[in-house]
Design a protein around this motif. Sequence first.
Motif, PDB file in Angstrom:
ATOM      1  N   GLN A   1      75.901  28.861  63.015  1.00 20.44           N
ATOM      2  CA  GLN A   1      75.678  30.289  62.091  1.00 20.44           C
ATOM      3  C   GLN A   1      74.974  31.031  62.957  1.00 20.44           C
ATOM      4  OE1 GLN A   1      77.695  29.798  58.442  1.00 20.44           O
ATOM      5  NE2 GLN A   1      78.597  28.151  59.005  1.00 20.44           N
ATOM      6  N   LYS A   2      73.975  31.025  64.244  1.00 16.99           N
ATOM      7  CA  LYS A   2      73.100  31.557  64.041  1.00 16.99           C
ATOM      8  C   LYS A   2      71.312  31.810  63.299  1.00 16.99           C
ATOM      9  CE  LYS A   2      75.057  31.692  67.899  1.00 16.99           C
ATOM     10  NZ  LYS A   2      75.134  31.422  69.385  1.00 16.99           N
ATOM     11  N   MET A   3      71.863  30.539  62.204  1.00 17.68           N
ATOM     12  CA  MET A   3      70.736  30.850  61.513  1.00 17.68           C
ATOM     13  C   MET A   3      69.251  28.964  61.736  1.00 17.68           C
ATOM     14  SD  MET A   3      70.507  29.513  57.424  1.00 17.68           S
ATOM     15  CE  MET A   3      71.145  31.260  57.155  1.00 17.68           C
ATOM     16  N   LEU A   4      68.157  29.225  62.182  1.00 17.97           N
ATOM     17  CA  LEU A   4      67.262  28.692  62.641  1.00 17.97           C
ATOM     18  C   LEU A   4      67.113  27.940  61.800  1.00 17.97           C
ATOM     19  CD1 LEU A   4      64.961  30.784  65.419  1.00 17.97           C
ATOM     20  CD2 LEU A   4      67.639  29.717  65.874  1.00 17.97           C
ATOM     21  N   SER A   5      66.445  26.419  62.274  1.00 17.68           N
ATOM     22  CA  SER A   5      66.435  25.107  61.138  1.00 17.68           C
ATOM     23  C   SER A   5      64.687  24.808  61.477  1.00 17.68           C
ATOM     24  CB  SER A   5      67.592  24.419  61.089  1.00 17.68           C
ATOM     25  OG  SER A   5      68.288  23.647  62.356  1.00 17.68           O
ATOM     26  N   ALA A   6      64.390  23.777  61.279  1.00 21.21           N
ATOM     27  CA  ALA A   6      63.474  23.141  61.797  1.00 21.21           C
ATOM     28  C   ALA A   6      63.492  21.359  60.946  1.00 21.21           C
ATOM     29  CB  ALA A   6      62.081  23.482  61.089  1.00 21.21           C
ATOM     30  N   SER A   7      62.941  20.849  61.252  1.00 22.26           N
ATOM     31  CA  SER A   7      62.996  19.364  61.141  1.00 22.26           C
ATOM     32  C   SER A   7      62.053  18.504  61.093  1.00 22.26           C
ATOM     33  CB  SER A   7      63.895  18.190  61.283  1.00 22.26           C
ATOM     34  OG  SER A   7      63.679  17.064  60.249  1.00 22.26           O
ATOM     35  N   PHE A   8      61.076  18.546  60.104  1.00 23.58           N
ATOM     36  CA  PHE A   8      59.197  17.491  60.209  1.00 23.58           C
ATOM     37  C   PHE A   8      59.911  16.205  59.183  1.00 23.58           C
ATOM     38  CE2 PHE A   8      55.644  18.104  60.991  1.00 23.58           C
ATOM     39  CZ  PHE A   8      54.466  16.845  61.674  1.00 23.58           C
ATOM     40  N   TYR A   9      61.537  15.813  59.766  1.00 21.33           N
ATOM     41  CA  TYR A   9      61.688  14.070  59.470  1.00 21.33           C
ATOM     42  C   TYR A   9      62.901  14.628  58.853  1.00 21.33           C
ATOM     43  CZ  TYR A   9      56.720  12.707  61.027  1.00 21.33           C
ATOM     44  OH  TYR A   9      55.184  12.600  62.205  1.00 21.33           O
TER      45      TYR A   9
ATOM     46  N   PRO B   1      68.418  20.453  65.428  1.00 22.08           N
ATOM     47  CA  PRO B   1      67.642  21.804  65.317  1.00 22.08           C
ATOM     48  C   PRO B   1      66.422  22.751  66.127  1.00 22.08           C
ATOM     49  CG  PRO B   1      66.701  19.784  63.088  1.00 22.08           C
ATOM     50  CD  PRO B   1      67.933  19.114  64.636  1.00 22.08           C
ATOM     51  N   THR B   2      66.489  23.932  65.776  1.00 19.15           N
ATOM     52  CA  THR B   2      65.549  24.458  66.619  1.00 19.15           C
ATOM     53  C   THR B   2      64.786  23.871  66.765  1.00 19.15           C
ATOM     54  OG1 THR B   2      66.677  26.863  66.592  1.00 19.15           O
ATOM     55  CG2 THR B   2      64.750  26.875  67.402  1.00 19.15           C
ATOM     56  N   TYR B   3      63.412  23.561  65.711  1.00 20.17           N
ATOM     57  CA  TYR B   3      62.204  22.851  65.640  1.00 20.17           C
ATOM     58  C   TYR B   3      62.328  21.319  64.888  1.00 20.17           C
ATOM     59  CZ  TYR B   3      61.788  27.678  66.196  1.00 20.17           C
ATOM     60  OH  TYR B   3      61.367  28.874  66.786  1.00 20.17           O
ATOM     61  N   TYR B   4      62.153  20.147  66.124  1.00 20.30           N
ATOM     62  CA  TYR B   4      62.159  18.773  65.394  1.00 20.30           C
ATOM     63  C   TYR B   4      60.632  18.071  65.897  1.00 20.30           C
ATOM     64  CZ  TYR B   4      64.554  16.627  69.199  1.00 20.30           C
ATOM     65  OH  TYR B   4      64.262  16.615  71.037  1.00 20.30           O
ATOM     66  N   TYR B   5      60.912  17.069  65.621  1.00 23.44           N
ATOM     67  CA  TYR B   5      59.623  15.818  65.685  1.00 23.44           C
ATOM     68  C   TYR B   5      59.993  14.992  65.366  1.00 23.44           C
ATOM     69  CZ  TYR B   5      55.351  18.946  64.942  1.00 23.44           C
ATOM     70  OH  TYR B   5      54.402  20.317  64.981  1.00 23.44           O
TER      71      TYR B   5
ATOM     72  N   PRO C   1      63.036  30.529  60.619  1.00 22.21           N
ATOM     73  CA  PRO C   1      63.546  29.143  60.545  1.00 22.21           C
ATOM     74  C   PRO C   1      63.889  29.145  59.642  1.00 22.21           C
ATOM     75  CG  PRO C   1      61.651  27.639  60.648  1.00 22.21           C
ATOM     76  CD  PRO C   1      61.399  29.537  61.421  1.00 22.21           C
ATOM     77  N   HIS C   2      64.924  29.152  58.766  1.00 24.63           N
ATOM     78  CA  HIS C   2      65.076  29.134  56.861  1.00 24.63           C
ATOM     79  C   HIS C   2      66.102  28.041  56.682  1.00 24.63           C
ATOM     80  CE1 HIS C   2      65.865  33.346  57.107  1.00 24.63           C
ATOM     81  NE2 HIS C   2      65.588  33.975  58.152  1.00 24.63           N
ATOM     82  N   PHE C   3      66.414  27.221  57.101  1.00 18.65           N
ATOM     83  CA  PHE C   3      66.303  25.681  56.813  1.00 18.65           C
ATOM     84  C   PHE C   3      65.158  24.844  56.377  1.00 18.65           C
ATOM     85  CE2 PHE C   3      68.515  21.365  56.489  1.00 18.65           C
ATOM     86  CZ  PHE C   3      68.587  21.771  55.222  1.00 18.65           C
ATOM     87  N   ILE C   4      64.820  23.546  56.555  1.00 20.57           N
ATOM     88  CA  ILE C   4      63.745  23.833  57.030  1.00 20.57           C
ATOM     89  C   ILE C   4      63.320  22.418  55.637  1.00 20.57           C
ATOM     90  CG2 ILE C   4      60.903  22.779  56.667  1.00 20.57           C
ATOM     91  CD1 ILE C   4      60.984  25.880  57.522  1.00 20.57           C
TER      92      ILE C   4
END
Length: 428
Positions: free
Chosen positions: A143-151, A164-168, A195-198
């Motif tokens: 839905q064109k909302m960026l996300s990121a995950s630090f695990y 996710p756009t950003y992840y480790y 990102p709006h969801f992390i």
Amino acid sequence: MKKYSFLLLALLVIGSKVFCQDTTQHVIPNRKNTTRQQKKPYVILISADGFRYDFAKRYHANNLLRLAGEGVSATSMIPSYPSVTFPNHYAIVSGLYPSHSGLVNNAFYDRERKERYSMSKKDKVADGSWYGGAPLWVLAEQQKMLSASFYWVASEAVIKGIQPTYYYVYNEKIDINNRIKAVVNWLKLPPASRPHFITFYFPQVDHAAHHNGPESPETEKEVIFIDSAVNELQKAVKTTGLDVNFVFVSDHGMTRVDNQNPIGIPAAIDTSKFVISGDGILVELYAKNNKDIHGTYNALKREAKDYEVYLKTNIPAHLHYGAADDWHNRIGDILLIPHVPKVFNLWNSKKINPGWHGYDPAAVKDMHASFYAWGPAFKKRLIIPAFKNVSVFNLISNILGIKHTDKIDGTDDLANKVLVRKKHKKTK
């Protein structure tokens, strides 16, 4: 001499592949938030593995208690069965019981693939075909909302073609200061790239409680570490000037078991006729020939002591772990569930940890998890009763305006209780 030098070099190369961990940030290029999504709120979903529902009060996690006191706290959060790490982390972000998502245990057998999944096998964990449903970051990115995950469980996998756009990639080498710094840097990106969801994950309490028991100085130390780290995270995030919502959860609780008198593999099991999977709290038998199921089941029922024996067709319905719920055909034909505090010694381990989880949370309160939430989206100074963890999916979807159309197990009841709802002016 050259021969030995070459051998040493080969061993060093092999060793570097085994012990080297990927600590780099992965970024999927060419993604942007739409203008509409840039106006949405922010959510950081934090999990402290094994952080039992009573740990914050028991060990005086004063920062967490203060933050929860400013927002919402639950008396406990009820994990899905089995109350173990991978199925419950995925239940929280997918809104699906383990039997419905296909991630039925930390390790299990897939009949159609004739393969085993295990949380310890990196290639399986990173293979998105093992995961049913759509995690929150997949829906957000669609839905064109960026996300990121630090695990987070499954964040390294490509699910429905998306990560996710950003992840480790999961590792335990990156220290907490650099992890907090990464989150702050994400939130300082330009609105189109922010990102709006992390997601953010802590393993420490689970490790300590397994090895030393839930009521141990080592577990207390890690609870205090997480309490401090969460406080530092929220203070650092505040410097961005953004109004961020925090949701703090755990996947399950922990209890002390009788690790001195474990249950051995029952004599009624012919290991040549079954694939055996599971751990000390849930043993699953997958028949190579269906004709062997009922005879083995009846024999197990006759000799069972300190554990229950079920067929997939007669396991208690409230567990959502029977034939009707087995959407991906990954639950065993016969299931052995020990009575608390008993555990199986399935693989003849020399040492069995004193701390375990995995029991039915309806029967063992120690399996219950924690839930705290604070930020502009949440009501103030609210305490709510226990609820099922699959509804965290709905809660975060409500905050971020993420739409979902597939069938899920979570409901909007939690969101309706804890979120501040804007009142719309009546038109004349």
